[in-house]
Design a protein around this motif. Structure first.
Motif, PDB file in Angstrom:
ATOM      1  N   UNK A 207       0.841  -1.196   0.000  1.00 27.56           N
ATOM      2  CA  UNK A 207       0.000   0.000   0.000  1.00 27.56           C
ATOM      3  C   UNK A 207       0.876   1.246   0.000  1.00 27.56           C
ATOM      4  N   UNK A 208       0.225   2.401  -0.117  1.00 33.65           N
ATOM      5  CA  UNK A 208       0.983   3.641  -0.087  1.00 33.65           C
ATOM      6  C   UNK A 208       1.643   3.854   1.275  1.00 33.65           C
ATOM      7  N   UNK A 209       1.020   3.362   2.344  1.00 32.56           N
ATOM      8  CA  UNK A 209       1.685   3.463   3.646  1.00 32.56           C
ATOM      9  C   UNK A 209       2.864   2.492   3.725  1.00 32.56           C
ATOM     10  N   UNK A 210       2.748   1.371   3.030  1.00 30.03           N
ATOM     11  CA  UNK A 210       3.876   0.461   2.944  1.00 30.03           C
ATOM     12  C   UNK A 210       5.038   1.077   2.184  1.00 30.03           C
ATOM     13  N   UNK A 211       4.715   1.825   1.166  1.00 29.61           N
ATOM     14  CA  UNK A 211       5.753   2.560   0.424  1.00 29.61           C
ATOM     15  C   UNK A 211       6.445   3.554   1.342  1.00 29.61           C
ATOM     16  N   UNK A 212       5.646   4.268   2.151  1.00 35.23           N
ATOM     17  CA  UNK A 212       6.230   5.226   3.090  1.00 35.23           C
ATOM     18  C   UNK A 212       7.142   4.508   4.085  1.00 35.23           C
ATOM     19  N   UNK A 222       5.300  -6.290   4.981  1.00 38.22           N
ATOM     20  CA  UNK A 222       4.549  -7.539   4.823  1.00 38.22           C
ATOM     21  C   UNK A 222       3.209  -7.205   4.188  1.00 38.22           C
ATOM     22  N   UNK A 223       2.897  -7.864   3.093  1.00 41.72           N
ATOM     23  CA  UNK A 223       1.700  -7.481   2.354  1.00 41.72           C
ATOM     24  C   UNK A 223       0.414  -8.036   2.945  1.00 41.72           C
ATOM     25  N   UNK A 224       0.485  -9.103   3.764  1.00 43.26           N
ATOM     26  CA  UNK A 224      -0.729  -9.740   4.251  1.00 43.26           C
ATOM     27  C   UNK A 224      -1.529  -8.848   5.200  1.00 43.26           C
ATOM     28  N   UNK A 225      -0.930  -7.757   5.685  1.00 39.63           N
ATOM     29  CA  UNK A 225      -1.627  -6.859   6.610  1.00 39.63           C
ATOM     30  C   UNK A 225      -2.676  -6.002   5.921  1.00 39.63           C
ATOM     31  N   UNK A 226      -2.767  -6.092   4.599  1.00 36.61           N
ATOM     32  CA  UNK A 226      -3.645  -5.180   3.863  1.00 36.61           C
ATOM     33  C   UNK A 226      -4.705  -5.976   3.114  1.00 36.61           C
ATOM     34  N   UNK A 237      -3.543   0.607  -2.855  1.00 40.37           N
ATOM     35  CA  UNK A 237      -2.724  -0.578  -3.101  1.00 40.37           C
ATOM     36  C   UNK A 237      -1.657  -0.303  -4.168  1.00 40.37           C
ATOM     37  N   UNK A 238      -0.488  -0.931  -3.994  1.00 42.57           N
ATOM     38  CA  UNK A 238       0.595  -0.824  -4.972  1.00 42.57           C
ATOM     39  C   UNK A 238       1.235  -2.189  -5.163  1.00 42.57           C
ATOM     40  N   UNK A 239       1.773  -2.410  -6.343  1.00 46.45           N
ATOM     41  CA  UNK A 239       2.575  -3.597  -6.643  1.00 46.45           C
ATOM     42  C   UNK A 239       4.026  -3.152  -6.695  1.00 46.45           C
ATOM     43  N   UNK A 240       4.879  -3.827  -5.931  1.00 48.40           N
ATOM     44  CA  UNK A 240       6.250  -3.345  -5.767  1.00 48.40           C
ATOM     45  C   UNK A 240       7.271  -4.440  -6.007  1.00 48.40           C
TER      46      UNK A 240
END
Length: 668
Positions: A207-212, A222-226, A237-240
């Motif tokens: 997500x964008x907060x994950x990007x931050x 960790x992507x499973x939190x979203x 959502x983002x793919x990284x």
């Protein structure tokens, strides 16, 4: 084209009217990347160099999260835009990073042309003699697969044959081909980020907060939190992917990934959904992706060769500024279309009227664009014309002149322009366009068969011009934003040359009646000269004062089709007159306003008697593109005094800029 020429918007991902993302900033990190409609389709690029994080693309915060502290930038030192390739160079912390976007729009290979894939290549090397540990973080957002950010999306992963990790995002509802209009983005199908399967490449859908989080820590979250599905506006959502280039020294280290889009169905064609052209023989999306990956090296070589070839040819034909313009607009001219196959497997090449009215397969948008396609592959012009022929021969089309369009993109179910009321049609315009396009295809393809197949409507349209074309009654032409005009001298030229184009095709078919049409066109041309004469130039309308004038851009076909109906001194006299009417940013369309159409400006310039004269018309256009404050993909309608966009952007008509290459071919 290099840093000395500042594009108003830089092409990054340029496949079709939906899969089309640009950078409207001088530096890749100064703004979000954007769909050609100006809506954000975000990408972010970060480099971690010896543990220090630097930003080189986009913004970490979304447009909804503007309070985010942005990381320091890796300084952009160069931008080069070539016909199918955009290259950025960044430097800092002892390394040089090259970021390359390559969309292989090679017009001699329709399967490759229609693949919805852009290659993104990262290459790093040390520039201070030391070794540096370098990682690249890249992500792409869920904005790419929705029309509005309140739409809910879902996502998933695949591994193709153990070689490629494929992440995809798409709307929950999947309203395939339901949305039609102008200022719209695709909200069906799936946006894809594909990266090589490697221990050096980690991926995450977060997500964008994950990007931050990554921007603060340099660690993928960790992507499973979203949870999914959710709205794009809800913690976007983002793919990284994180690419570990390892120890970077003097020898460059590179890696590439692919941005792709599976649109499922691409066009609705008279109530039938059609696939993109590349699917016509049953290739699946994953098979196509794997093929695209396997051919990466070969495609890069082909693209590099084409870039050099076109830039050398355009510079020789029109000078350095012309080369810059051609390099910037090549991808735009093609990617404002969608290439599909009909039930017989024939190519259909649908334009979209971007920021005009959203019409699909508009005849007077196809007409100005054809020089590019005549130069490289006339089959694509046939693909523009096939839907018009099909519609014109159907019971739904009741007029004896040619249609304007076949619907609103992406639904080609019949004309929508002017609510099909007679007073809002373009009878002379579209008949002349279709005849001139048909004759041009016949000449540049060296084959009359396509015209033979559609002889009935071509004959009907030639007869219409013969009876109505010399002195047009009050009606619209392609420059419809200027309003209705009676006795339009430039429109009359189109009618006369359209009739002669029909005669040209008659000759190649061995039809004796061609002589009658040619004689009619010659008589009309003679009358035109006396009716339009204003001394040192020719008037806007036959009945207007001698001070009136207009671009006589349609005259160009008199030379390109070897018709020779009008005395050569007419073009020479007009161009000499235009030299005294130019403003800071180019020649106005006519004496009524200070705005211009850049496609017609280049058509007029191409009739110059010398390269120096051609360059004198092109230089103000280069200045406009270089200096305009309208940061959009090149507009073809702007004011020649203020350099402000009037409307229109990212339209296919910039294919008309390539007409100078045709002129040089005819001279050579």
């Amino acid at each position: 084209m290099t840093t000395e020429f500042r594009p108003p918007s830089v092409p990054l991902v340029t496949v079709d009217p939906y899969f089309s993302v640009w950078s409207a900033a001088d530096h890749l990190y100064e703004d979000h990347t954007r769909h050609w409609t100006n809506k954000t389709n975000g990408m972010v690029g970060l480099a971690v160099i010896d543990g220090k994080l630097r930003r080189f693309m986009g913004k970490v915060g979304s447009e909804e999260r503007t309070a985010v502290e942005e990381p320091e930038v890796l300084v952009q030192t160069n931008l080069t835009v070539q016909p199918v390739t955009t290259r950025y160079t960044f430097q800092g912390e002892g390394i040089e990073l090259h970021v390359q976007f390559n969309t292989p729009l090679l017009l001699d290979d329709l399967d490759l042309l229609s693949r919805p894939v852009t290659y993104l290549t990262f290459q790093a090397k040390s520039i201070d003699g030391a070794s540096h540990q370098v990682k690249i973080y890249f992500d792409v957002t869920g904005e790419w697969c929705v029309n509005t950010s309140d739409q809910h999306i879902t996502w998933e992963r695949h591994v193709i044959e153990g070689q490629w990790n494929v992440m995809s995002m798409g709307t929950v509802d999947q309203p395939v081909l339901q949305l039609a209009g102008d200022d719209t983005r695709i909200d069906w199908g799936y946006m894809v980020l594909a990266v090589p399967q490697s221990s050096d490449i980690q991926t995450a859908i977060h997500s964008v907060t994950g990007r931050e989080h990554y921007a603060r820590t340099g660690q993928l979250p960790i992507e499973d939190d979203h949870p999914q599905p959710r709205a794009v506006s809800d913690n976007m959502p983002v793919m990284a992917a994180e690419i570990d280039l390892g120890a970077v020294r003097d020898e460059p280290i590179s890696e590439f990934l692919m941005l792709a889009y599976d649109d499922i169905h691409a066009i609705e064609y008279f109530q039938q959904p059609l696939h993109a052209y590349w699917k016509r023989n049953g290739l699946t999306f994953h098979e196509m992706l794997l093929l695209a990956a396997q051919q990466y090296e070969e495609i890069q070589r082909r693209c590099d060769s084409f870039n050099l070839e076109l830039m050398a040819e355009s510079q020789a034909a029109g000078g350095e500024k012309y080369r810059d313009i051609v390099a910037l607009t090549y991808r735009q001219a093609i990617a404002a279309h969608k290439l599909v196959a009909d039930e017989e497997g024939d190519a259909l090449f649908f334009s979209k009227e971007n920021f005009s009215n959203g019409c699909i397969a508009t005849v007077d948008v196809s007409y100005p664009s054809i020089p590019l396609f005549l130069r490289y592959n006339p089959e694509l012009i046939k693909g523009m014309m096939r839907p018009i022929y099909k519609y014109a021969m159907s019971p739904d089309w009741t007029f004896d002149f040619a249609p304007h369009d076949v619907g609103t993109y992406p639904r080609a179910n019949g004309q929508v322009y002017g609510e099909n009321k007679l007073e809002y049609q373009m009878p002379i315009e579209e008949c002349g366009n279709m005849l001139l396009m048909a004759a041009a295809v016949s000449k540049y393809e060296g084959d009359i068969e396509f015209a033979r197949q559609h002889w009935e409507p071509l004959t009907r349209w030639a007869d219409y011009l013969l009876h109505n074309g010399l002195d047009p009654v009050n009606q619209l032409c392609t420059d419809d934003f200027a309003g209705h005009l009676a006795h339009n001298t430039n429109l009359s030229i189109k009618a006369i040359l359209g009739i002669a184009a029909y005669s040209y095709m008659c000759d190649r078919l061995g039809l004796k009646e061609g002589a009658t049409y040619l004689e009619g066109a010659r008589k009309m041309a003679q009358e035109w000269v006396s009716m339009a004469d204003a001394g040192d130039h020719y008037k806007l309308t036959f009945d207007s004062p001698t001070e009136s004038w207009s671009m006589k851009y349609n005259l160009v076909w008199d030379h390109l089709l070897d018709l020779h109906l009008f005395p050569k001194e007419i073009a020479a006299k007009e161009l000499e007159y235009y030299m005294h009417k130019q403003n800071r940013y180019g020649l106005p369309l006519d004496s009524r306003e200070t705005y211009t159409k850049s496609d017609w400006l280049v058509w007029c310039a191409s009739m110059s008697s010398t390269k120096a004269q051609f360059e004198s018309f092109i230089s103000p256009l280069w200045d406009f593109i270089n200096e305009t404050s309208s940061r959009v993909p090149v507009t073809d309608w702007y004011d020649t005094i203020t350099a402000k966009q009037m409307n229109f952007q990212n339209r296919s008509v910039v294919g008309g800029f390539f007409i100078q290459l045709l002129m040089q071919q005819s001279i050579d």
